[in-house]
Design a protein around this motif. Structure first.
Motif, PDB file in Angstrom:
ATOM      1  N   ARG A 546      34.799  -5.244 -24.265  1.00 24.67           N
ATOM      2  CA  ARG A 546      33.892  -4.368 -24.830  1.00 24.67           C
ATOM      3  C   ARG A 546      32.437  -4.906 -25.421  1.00 24.67           C
ATOM      4  N   SER A 547      32.364  -6.147 -25.467  1.00 24.12           N
ATOM      5  CA  SER A 547      31.026  -6.813 -26.018  1.00 24.12           C
ATOM      6  C   SER A 547      30.105  -7.024 -24.816  1.00 24.12           C
ATOM      7  N   ILE A 552      24.934  -7.645 -28.782  1.00 24.11           N
ATOM      8  CA  ILE A 552      25.664  -8.821 -29.241  1.00 24.11           C
ATOM      9  C   ILE A 552      25.856  -9.854 -28.128  1.00 24.11           C
ATOM     10  N   TRP A 553      26.318  -9.219 -26.952  1.00 24.73           N
ATOM     11  CA  TRP A 553      26.329 -10.274 -25.629  1.00 24.73           C
ATOM     12  C   TRP A 553      25.038 -10.895 -25.309  1.00 24.73           C
ATOM     13  N   LEU A 554      23.840 -10.173 -25.339  1.00 23.51           N
ATOM     14  CA  LEU A 554      22.736 -10.763 -24.937  1.00 23.51           C
ATOM     15  C   LEU A 554      22.284 -11.949 -26.164  1.00 23.51           C
ATOM     16  N   GLU A 555      22.673 -11.776 -27.480  1.00 24.62           N
ATOM     17  CA  GLU A 555      22.025 -12.457 -28.580  1.00 24.62           C
ATOM     18  C   GLU A 555      23.027 -13.693 -28.749  1.00 24.62           C
ATOM     19  N   LYS A 556      24.316 -13.541 -28.171  1.00 25.67           N
ATOM     20  CA  LYS A 556      25.276 -14.615 -28.755  1.00 25.67           C
ATOM     21  C   LYS A 556      26.190 -14.899 -27.365  1.00 25.67           C
ATOM     22  N   LYS A 557      26.079 -16.274 -27.157  1.00 26.12           N
ATOM     23  CA  LYS A 557      26.875 -16.740 -26.057  1.00 26.12           C
ATOM     24  C   LYS A 557      28.292 -16.846 -26.197  1.00 26.12           C
ATOM     25  N   SER A 620      21.197 -14.494 -18.473  1.00 29.51           N
ATOM     26  CA  SER A 620      22.582 -14.152 -18.848  1.00 29.51           C
ATOM     27  C   SER A 620      23.887 -13.792 -17.762  1.00 29.51           C
ATOM     28  N   VAL A 621      23.180 -12.783 -17.091  1.00 34.85           N
ATOM     29  CA  VAL A 621      24.027 -12.266 -16.011  1.00 34.85           C
ATOM     30  C   VAL A 621      24.098 -13.303 -14.780  1.00 34.85           C
TER      31      VAL A 621
END
Length: 725
Positions: A546-547, A552-557, A620-621
């Motif tokens: 879901r994240s 949130i995914w982009l900001e938190k590893k 990130s991707v």
């Protein structure tokens, strides 16, 4: 006349020549000519004993005086002691000297015409007398009578003697005056002698295949005698005079009949050695095998030994091949008319379709025998009937066996039985048993019928079985509450893999449509089985999914870190599969996780408004793709190509130039042809700074490329990415 012939015999005895070939013929012709009124009869002068001459001058005056004189002189010489002796101790000399008793003898001189190698004959001439000097001067050799030639199996010589006598009695030589009674007696004797000769020829031909060492010489002479008879038949056909009642003799046709009788007798009496006979289950099988073995051995003997006794134009090897084929075919038809059980029926078909053709394809036989000219052992109608009977039995038997295997498997699942654990892997014998039964049927059909094209019925049985097996798997999937369903699916995945490998390896046994259908069923079963095993994993990872693709995914590893931890835990817990199935499961899970990652990303829950955010998302991707690929490949996944998809998506997010983005989208579409227009729109929507016209132009370029390119070689991925709207 009788006295004349007796004198002729005496002369022949002295000269050691055949009566009918020399003096008898000479005096017969002479007598015929001397009876003509227009020919003066020659006179015979008395022997000259002039001591001044070395040889006597003979003038013919009449045959009786000549024969009588020669006979008396011969008898006197043979009965007088010492006469004709050449030993040193002999008191008699041939120079006209006196003996020890003082008695003087005149030397005996053979008339020049009857003397061998006499030079004085060169100046002696006789009216109407044939020249016999060549006969008299020939080197001495043993001349056998007809009976002696028969006894020694000199059949060609005996046959030639009969032909000479036939010419004498029925040809031009028969014009010599001869009492009718005597001629009839000679004709009767000639007929009896011909019968004896033909009997010896038949015996020589019948002994062709015997182990007797002397049989080949006798056969050669018999064949020569047959050819002489055939030639004599042709000569008589050209004559207008009355021919003997035995002409034409047709010895060649009679020879073929004798061979046919010989072959039929050999095939009737064919038997196997006791050791080989005991290995066969029935008397019918022993009979077939014995006949086939005898045919093979005899034809090899014909090619190696008998062929050399015949001229090439008689084509004796193909004649024997035809006779043996006919005899074997008649025996097989007779057997096929019985009510055969399936074992004997399959054995008979094996000989008809496989064993007998292999015999005829022997390298030594094919050099002399044309197998194509022989044809089939059984008629097409009878063969088809037996083959249908055999195939129907095979179909029923295989279907019964494989259905029983599936019934046992389903019964065990319903009873809650857990599959056997072998080497920490759940095991089911279903695939092994079914493949064994099917393959045995394939081999049996090929062995019995010699044709792989007739195994389609068995291939169809496997297709029907796989459909039934798929229905059983669906029952197991639907009854997932059963405590043994998971272990049964694990065991069945191994079975599905064995079916797939067998179909691919034995693809030549399957018609194309049957093979494709079977592989499609197997692929569906595999995918369903692995989805059943991976669905609990995805259910457990749902919170981490879901994240993905959110701020949130982009900001938190740590969001993606938790996802990796959950995946790693589940990969470690997967137990009970074979190595190959475990690898397949991880590859399937790797694909499904990547599909879920892209699906969450395309839901557009994040807006990348500027270059900085786009570059951050691209990093990130790309990093997520590399770490995800590393985790799965280390665990055993073979789907390394999945990391390329996330890397290409990251490149699209990173680029700012429209032309570069356009080129990257086209490259992505070419690599994965199932990329849709909707998915391109969702991906480009993440870049909020792109105008609608730019997005439209990029999509149009991709569409144009897809229309002009028909390549569909790329892997299927984006077609699995659904429900991202």
């Amino acid at each position: 006349m009788e006295v004349f012939l007796r004198y002729a015999d005496v002369i022949c005895t002295v000269m050691r020549v055949d009566r009918f070939l020399s003096v008898h013929t000479y005096f017969s012709i002479w007598l015929q000519q001397s009876t003509r009124r227009d020919v003066a009869r020659p006179r015979l002068e008395p022997w000259s004993s002039d001591s001044q001459t070395n040889t006597s001058t003979v003038m013919l005056r009449g045959p009786n005086l000549l024969l009588r004189s020669l006979a008396m002189r011969t008898l006197w010489t043979s009965n007088t002691p010492g006469i004709g002796s050449t030993k040193p101790e002999s008191p008699v000399e041939h120079s006209g000297k006196t003996t020890s008793a003082g008695r003087k003898f005149k030397q005996f001189t053979l008339p020049p015409i009857l003397r061998r190698n006499s030079k004085s004959n060169s100046h002696v001439s006789f009216p109407d007398v044939p020249n016999t000097s060549s006969l008299i001067a020939a080197p001495q050799k043993e001349l056998l009578t007809f009976e002696q030639n028969l006894e020694r199996n000199r059949l060609s010589a005996a046959g030639q003697q009969l032909i000479d006598r036939e010419e004498h009695l029925y040809g031009r030589i028969s014009e010599v005056v001869q009492p009718t009674t005597e001629r009839e007696k000679e004709k009767e004797q000639l007929a009896r002698d011909r019968k004896a000769l033909l009997s010896h020829i038949d015996l020589a031909v019948k002994s062709s295949l015997s182990p007797d060492k002397d049989r080949l010489e006798a056969l050669k002479s018999a064949v020569k005698a047959i050819l002489q008879e055939e030639e004599q038949d042709r000569r008589w056909l050209k004559q207008e005079s009355k021919q003997p009642f035995w002409r034409p003799s047709e010895c060649r046709r009679h020879h073929d009949t004798v061979i046919q009788s010989l072959v039929e007798e050999c095939m009737v009496n064919a038997e196997l050695p006791p050791k080989e006979s005991n290995k066969l289950r029935s008397s019918l099988q022993r009979d077939i095998c014995g006949k086939g073995r005898r045919l093979q051995e005899d034809l090899l003997m014909v090619v190696k030994d008998v062929k050399g006794c015949y001229p090439e134009d008689m084509d004796i090897c193909n004649l024997y091949g035809k006779m043996y084929h006919q005899a074997f075919s008649a025996g097989m038809r007779k057997i096929a008319e019985y009510g055969l059980d399936m074992i004997d029926c399959s054995y008979l078909l094996h000989w008809v379709n496989v064993a007998y053709p292999e015999i005829l394809q022997n390298l030594e036989l094919t050099k002399a025998i044309n197998p194509e000219a022989l044809g089939k052992l059984l008629t097409e109608e009878l063969t088809t009937h037996l083959e249908n009977q055999y195939l129907t039995h095979q179909e029923t038997e295989v279907q019964t066996l494989i259905n029983k295997v599936l019934h046992v498997e389903e019964q065990a699942w319903r009873e809650g039985s857990v599959p056997e654990l072998r080497d920490n892997c759940y095991f089911s014998p279903l695939a092994i048993d079914v493949i064994q039964f099917v393959h045995a049927a394939f081999e049996s059909v090929e062995t019995v019928l010699g044709d792989t094209s007739k195994v389609q019925m068995i291939a169809c049985l496997l297709k029907d079985f796989l459909n039934s097996y798929k229905k059983f798997q669906e029952k197991v999937l639907q009854g997932s509450n059963n405590r043994n369903s998971r272990t049964v699916i694990m065991a069945n995945l191994s079975c599905v893999e064995q079916f797939r490998d067998y179909i691919v390896k034995k693809a030549d046994l399957f018609p194309v449509d049957i093979k494709e259908c079977c592989l499609s069923i197997v692929a569906d079963m595999k995918n369903c089985g692995y989805r059943y095993l991976t669905s609990p994993i995805h259910k457990d990872l749902k919170s981490q999914y879901r994240s993905l693709g959110t701020p949130i995914w982009l900001e938190k590893k740590h969001v993606f870190e938790k996802l990796l931890e959950g995946i790693n835990k589940h990969t470690q817990d997967v137990m009970g599969l074979t190595d190959s199935c475990h690898q397949e499961l991880l590859s399937q899970l790797h694909l499904e996780v990547t599909v879920e990652y892209v699906r969450r990303l395309l839901k557009r829950k994040i807006k990348l408004r500027d270059k900085e955010m786009q570059e951050q998302a691209a990093r990130s991707v790309w990093e997520d793709g590399q770490r995800l690929n590393q985790l799965f490949t280390e665990a055993g996944s073979r789907e390394e190509w999945l990391s390329d998809i996330l890397a290409r998506i990251a490149e699209v997010l990173k680029l700012q130039d429209i032309s570069s983005i356009q080129l990257e989208i086209v490259t992505l579409g070419q690599a994965y042809p199932d990329l849709s227009d909707v998915q391109v729109t969702a991906l480009l929507s993440l870049k909020s700074n792109l105008s609608a016209s730019a997005v439209k132009r990029i999509k149009k370029t991709l569409l144009d490329i897809q229309d002009t390119t028909s390549s569909q070689d790329g892997p299927s991925f984006f077609s699995k990415v659904l429900g991202f709207h």
